[in-house]
Design a protein around this motif. Structure first.
Motif, PDB file in Angstrom:
ATOM      1  N   LEU A 179       0.346  -1.236  -0.253  1.00  0.00           N
ATOM      2  CA  LEU A 179       0.434   0.238  -0.072  1.00  0.00           C
ATOM      3  C   LEU A 179       1.072   1.406  -0.207  1.00  0.00           C
ATOM      4  CD1 LEU A 179      -2.562   0.750  -0.088  1.00  0.00           C
ATOM      5  CD2 LEU A 179      -3.101   0.904   3.042  1.00  0.00           C
ATOM      6  N   ALA A 183       1.059   3.662  -2.638  1.00  0.00           N
ATOM      7  CA  ALA A 183       0.351   5.284  -2.152  1.00  0.00           C
ATOM      8  C   ALA A 183       1.349   6.692  -3.038  1.00  0.00           C
ATOM      9  CB  ALA A 183       0.239   5.872  -0.895  1.00  0.00           C
ATOM     10  N   ASN A 186       2.280   6.492  -6.805  1.00  0.00           N
ATOM     11  CA  ASN A 186       0.977   6.837  -7.830  1.00  0.00           C
ATOM     12  C   ASN A 186       1.151   5.518  -8.923  1.00  0.00           C
ATOM     13  OD1 ASN A 186      -0.193   8.994  -6.592  1.00  0.00           O
ATOM     14  ND2 ASN A 186       1.592   9.837  -7.292  1.00  0.00           N
ATOM     15  N   LEU A 340       2.179   7.716   2.295  1.00  0.00           N
ATOM     16  CA  LEU A 340       0.481   7.556   2.835  1.00  0.00           C
ATOM     17  C   LEU A 340      -0.049   8.228   4.109  1.00  0.00           C
ATOM     18  CD1 LEU A 340      -0.594   4.594   3.194  1.00  0.00           C
ATOM     19  CD2 LEU A 340       1.011   3.825   5.006  1.00  0.00           C
ATOM     20  N   THR A 341      -0.201   9.239   4.714  1.00  0.00           N
ATOM     21  CA  THR A 341      -1.079   9.381   5.378  1.00  0.00           C
ATOM     22  C   THR A 341      -1.545  10.720   4.860  1.00  0.00           C
ATOM     23  OG1 THR A 341       1.017  11.681   5.538  1.00  0.00           O
ATOM     24  CG2 THR A 341       0.641   9.685   7.591  1.00  0.00           C
ATOM     25  N   LYS A 342      -1.442  11.192   3.281  1.00  0.00           N
ATOM     26  CA  LYS A 342      -1.973  12.401   2.266  1.00  0.00           C
ATOM     27  C   LYS A 342      -2.943  11.439   1.884  1.00  0.00           C
ATOM     28  CE  LYS A 342       2.249  15.036   0.866  1.00  0.00           C
ATOM     29  NZ  LYS A 342       2.952  14.783   0.516  1.00  0.00           N
ATOM     30  N   ARG A 343      -3.211   9.990   1.905  1.00  0.00           N
ATOM     31  CA  ARG A 343      -3.468   9.022   0.794  1.00  0.00           C
ATOM     32  C   ARG A 343      -5.465   8.275   2.347  1.00  0.00           C
ATOM     33  NH1 ARG A 343      -3.026   7.588  -4.051  1.00  0.00           N
ATOM     34  NH2 ARG A 343      -1.446   8.956  -5.277  1.00  0.00           N
ATOM     35  N   LEU A 344      -4.596   7.813   3.583  1.00  0.00           N
ATOM     36  CA  LEU A 344      -5.203   7.255   4.357  1.00  0.00           C
ATOM     37  C   LEU A 344      -5.246   7.930   5.843  1.00  0.00           C
ATOM     38  CD1 LEU A 344      -5.494   4.079   4.365  1.00  0.00           C
ATOM     39  CD2 LEU A 344      -3.538   5.252   3.896  1.00  0.00           C
ATOM     40  N   LEU A 345      -6.049   7.038   6.586  1.00  0.00           N
ATOM     41  CA  LEU A 345      -5.814   7.028   7.744  1.00  0.00           C
ATOM     42  C   LEU A 345      -5.378   5.644   8.084  1.00  0.00           C
ATOM     43  CD1 LEU A 345      -5.769   7.967  10.823  1.00  0.00           C
ATOM     44  CD2 LEU A 345      -8.593   7.617  11.193  1.00  0.00           C
ATOM     45  N   HIS A 346      -4.569   5.397   8.571  1.00  0.00           N
ATOM     46  CA  HIS A 346      -3.576   3.724   8.930  1.00  0.00           C
ATOM     47  C   HIS A 346      -4.245   3.869  10.496  1.00  0.00           C
ATOM     48  CE1 HIS A 346      -0.728   0.728  10.279  1.00  0.00           C
ATOM     49  NE2 HIS A 346      -1.667   0.048   8.840  1.00  0.00           N
TER      50      HIS A 346
END
Length: 483
Positions: A179, A183, A186, A340-346
């Protein structure tokens, strides 16, 4: 582990990302076994090294009841070793004890997971201390153990690999790494080696390139295989191409310090890039040795990727990280972590819980305090060289390979054809070793490779015993073949 592998990664600037009696062996006539071996004058019964630990008396479910419950309520997928599965009761360092009190030298370490020894006193003490203090709190609250562990682990990794995500298993770690790569880049396509095993989750099944794990269902989209530089079975390479104390017996024209096979494998990889993936890829997953490595087990370096002078963008780890406790991690750079943090909350409920971090810290301390990396180098090299003599002695031992305490023994019908030894014959050798008190693992595309990865605390006398047991099993097998 090959020089070709290292040059492949460099040239393409891609990052890579552990009281015996024979009475349990009812399917084998142990008395007949030893009579036949000693009558031929080939060997005597290997004497098991002493152990000063006495297990508790087993007082749980009867063996027959265990089998009954397993059949009724547990996974129907056949995974147990041996026709009569071992019912284990207790462990102590490199030793395991079954429900009847039989003692076994564990040279597979729970699939390369028990890194410093079963129930190591220091790890036990850390777990018990934390058990009475705080079992669990999710990462929405802070606790000092996760920060202490993160500091210890990051200190062992080179810059800029300093950001740690704690999870629960290797499959989950590889899922997260995939992931992250997608992310950050791209892009979607990810390449992994043929023969690789990276997990059985829906995501990682795409990276895993072993036929028995593939399904007739959608899984792991965007994953592409490429040829693994294999100097025993592959088309190129030979006796000068391996970064190991033991070279393959196949000859090649390479000089000792110049592996020509790398050029052919690089061209093959370029062909993969030209034909099988998009113009831009998300990443390339690769193992330094095509099984689990790291935490000093290879001896020469703490991390497997360091043996190839490659700096990864992402490193995943599990198995020995918690000495058997469910624990894993993904380590990456600040830049990739931020993408990764720009795309989702993990978020992970159990990742980095207090128990896991207390145990993980204790494991790192034991490896350092007891010089287990150095022991892996010394005892592992000693055992590799002894096993190489068995390869020279027996036609069915095709290849011995590895580094430190990560060793593979590939079984073949003969050294000319390299055809894998039939599964039923490998099964019998495996079973014979168990009946003499030695537990080893299995691997390979056809389950034809014995995997030897004991806890890093083993001694040379224990290595001697393991080699003698394996030799005795080979002798008995050749006798069966001759009938």
């Amino acid at each position: 582990m090959t020089g070709a592998w290292r040059h492949l990664l460099r040239a393409l600037h891609l990052k890579t990302l552990s009281r015996w009696t024979p009475k349990t062996c009812s399917s084998l006539n142990a008395g007949a076994f030893w009579t036949s071996v000693t009558r031929r004058g080939l060997h005597t019964k290997p004497s098991m090294p002493p152990c000063d630990f006495t297990p508790e008396r087993y007082q749980s479910l009867a063996y027959s009841r265990v089998l009954e419950i397993h059949k009724q309520h547990l996974s129907p997928v056949l995974t147990a070793y041996f026709p009569e599965p071992l019912l284990l009761h207790q462990g102590h360092m490199e030793w395991l004890f079954d429900h009847e009190g039989n003692r076994y030298l564990d040279f597979f370490s729970g699939i390369v997971t028990v890194s410093v020894g079963h129930c190591h006193p220091k790890v036990n003490a850390a777990a018990q201390r934390q058990l009475g203090r705080l079992w669990h709190t999710s990462s929405v609250f802070f606790h000092p153990l996760i920060h202490e562990y993160a500091e210890k682990l990051s200190a062992l990794l080179p810059e800029p690999l300093k950001v740690i995500f704690l999870v629960n298993s290797g499959s989950e770690a590889n899922d997260l790494a995939m992931l992250m790569a997608r992310a950050h880049s791209n892009s979607t396509d990810i390449i992994s080696f043929r023969g690789a095993y990276h997990g059985c989750s829906p995501y990682t099944l795409g990276l895993t390139n072993v036929g028995i794990y593939k399904m007739d269902l959608p899984h792991g989209m965007g994953c592409r295989p490429t040829m693994c530089p294999d100097i025993f079975r592959g088309p190129w390479g030979g006796s000068h191409c391996r970064d190991s104390p033991v070279q393959t017996i196949r000859k090649c024209s390479c000089a000792p310090d110049c592996c020509q096979a790398k050029d052919q494998y690089i061209e093959q990889f370029k062909d993969t890039l030209s034909t099988s993936v998009a113009k831009s890829i998300a990443g390339f997953f690769a193992e330094p040795i095509q099984v689990q490595t790291g935490f000093g087990r290879l001896g020469s370096h703490f991390w497997g990727f360091q043996t190839h002078d490659v700096l990864p963008d992402i490193v995943t780890m599990a198995k020995g990280i918690g000495n058997g406790f469910p624990m894993a991690a993904v380590v990456t750079t600040p830049e990739i972590a931020k993408s990764l943090t720009k795309r989702l909350l993990h978020f992970n409920t159990f990742g980095g819980n207090p128990m896991a971090c207390a145990i993980g810290s204790a494991v790192l301390e034991v490896i350092k305090e007891e010089n287990l990396q150095e022991n892996s180098q010394e005892v592992g090299t000693y055992m590799l060289l002894k096993l190489a003599k068995l390869r020279d002695e027996f036609e069915i031992v095709g290849d011995v390979r590895g580094k430190g305490l990560m060793i593979g023994i590939e079984m073949v019908k003969d050294k000319v054809s390299h055809q894998p030894l039939p599964r039923e014959e490998v099964n019998q050798i495996h079973h014979d070793c168990k009946c003499m008190g030695l537990l080893i693992g299995r691997g390979g595309l056809f389950s034809q490779t014995f995997r030897i990865a004991p806890s890093m605390c083993i001694t040379k006398p224990e290595a001697d015993f393991a080699v003698e047991v394996f030799r005795s099993a080979l002798i008995q097998h050749m006798k069966r073949r001759a009938k």
